[in-house]
Design an enzyme around this catalytic site. Sequence first.
Site, PDB file in Angstrom:
ATOM      1  N   HIS A 158      48.503  35.701  53.407  1.00 31.33           N
ATOM      2  CA  HIS A 158      47.098  35.832  53.851  1.00 31.33           C
ATOM      3  C   HIS A 158      46.525  37.205  53.528  1.00 31.33           C
ATOM      4  CE1 HIS A 158      48.155  32.248  56.242  1.00 31.33           C
ATOM      5  NE2 HIS A 158      49.240  32.931  56.548  1.00 31.33           N
ATOM      6  N   SER A 279      33.591  53.242  33.108  1.00 27.01           N
ATOM      7  CA  SER A 279      32.280  52.710  33.440  1.00 27.01           C
ATOM      8  C   SER A 279      31.230  53.560  32.725  1.00 27.01           C
ATOM      9  CB  SER A 279      32.082  52.784  34.952  1.00 27.01           C
ATOM     10  OG  SER A 279      30.706  52.791  35.251  1.00 27.01           O
ATOM     11  N   LYS A 285      35.490  55.896  37.522  1.00 20.87           N
ATOM     12  CA  LYS A 285      36.152  54.593  37.476  1.00 20.87           C
ATOM     13  C   LYS A 285      37.091  54.400  36.296  1.00 20.87           C
ATOM     14  CE  LYS A 285      33.604  51.111  38.314  1.00 20.87           C
ATOM     15  NZ  LYS A 285      32.932  49.976  38.919  1.00 20.87           N
TER      16      LYS A 285
END
Length: 459
Positions: A158, A279, A285
């Site tokens: 989960h 980016s 990034k």
Amino acid sequence: MSEKKLWGGRFSEGTDEFVEEFTESISFDKNLALYDIKGSIAHAKMLGKQGIIPQEDAEKIIKGLEEIKKEIEEGKFQWKKELEDVHMNIEKALIEKIGNVGGKLHTGRSRNDQVITAFRLYLKEETNNIIQLLRQLKKALLKKAEETVDIVMPAYTHLQRAQPIRLAHYFLAYLEMYNRDQERFKDNLKRIDQLPLGSGALAGVDFPLDREFVAKELGFSEIMRNSLDATASRDAIIEFLSNAAVCMANLSRQSEDFIIWNSAEFSFVELPDKLTTGSSIMPQKKNPDVLELIRGKVGRVYGDLVALLTIVKGLPMAYNRDLQEDKEPVFNAVKTLKGSIIGMTKIVEGLKPRKDIMEKAAGGFALATDLANYLVRKGLPFRQAHHVVGQIVGYLTQQGKELESITLEELKKFSSLFEEDALNILNPYYVADARKTFGGTAKERVLEQINYWKEKLGV
Ligand code: ARG
């Protein structure tokens, strides 16, 4: 409009330009050109050997086909849309090159058995390529597993921290999955590796063909027993697409793991610069585009599978032109899958796990189950043990503390069964190594699996 068609005998007017445009397949089936020529050479050889056409005609045809092959390889061959498909383009070029004797090549053959022969030759080769690429990926995973036996990380259910495992255990899980993918492709090969040629348009051929000979020439292990089946069925190819779809699902799923692990929030791994992109606006990034594209390209391959399933579903026996639509999905799936396997192999090879961060995340409440099992070993029923540890978790959470900070005195307040050795459990390595069942994550079991794969892969 319009070259004189090879099938133009019964027609009194040329083909509408729209129809030429709409029905052509040369723009994509030229991919099959070399396989088509291989099939034609084997067929011509057999026609000569059987005396169906004179030996010297067969030789002229083979020589002409070899020249055409060379022109194609050198990029000199002129493909013509008005000649519809790869088969007609090559046959017409042959006739132009060697004259009317070239027209004898198509004796005892139809495009219906010709096209699926070329397609099967192509798919056999590409399936073998995919099997080899999967082998490289498996080797990369094995190597990573060997390097990461001594790194512990939290495993998730989960997407919640569940229990600590050895990182190697994770890599070996994917090795198992890709191994099954590879086995599926190998198994599918048995059904692809069958010769359709010699089935004619649908009913077989009224010349004394030697199909055994052609099968040997082309390297097919079996000869298709039924001419309707040979020309009209595509189930072995659907099976290939299905295998490709499953393999892409596995690749996509693993991509997702690495994308998450690469996020600032997790920081479990570092991806090599050369496999990431920047980016255009946010300088901080380092984007995992290769992984995202593997995940994104899955849609194509699922689509390819559904396309071919849909194409065949309502087809009356035997060949129908709908079957021309079988090629693009397969070409697309082959290209996408090969690229995705190569991409994943590079990522696995280049990925750098961050041991400190993984280790830290593997501790804490991920160890709670083991604390409960400790009490079970001391005789407490599991449900009660679960409750006791639940209380401990609640108590520590309230104080903003981790499980490792607890003292024996505190533990004893929750249950008198806790003794000194309970504190061992507050170490994720200890906890991982307690899972000694076959297939479990204990170091000795992981090493056992690594040795198994080393032997299997001969590394
Ligand atoms: N281009 C066709 C295909 O890909 C070849 C077979 C054509 N056969 C025919 N009867 N029109 O299926």
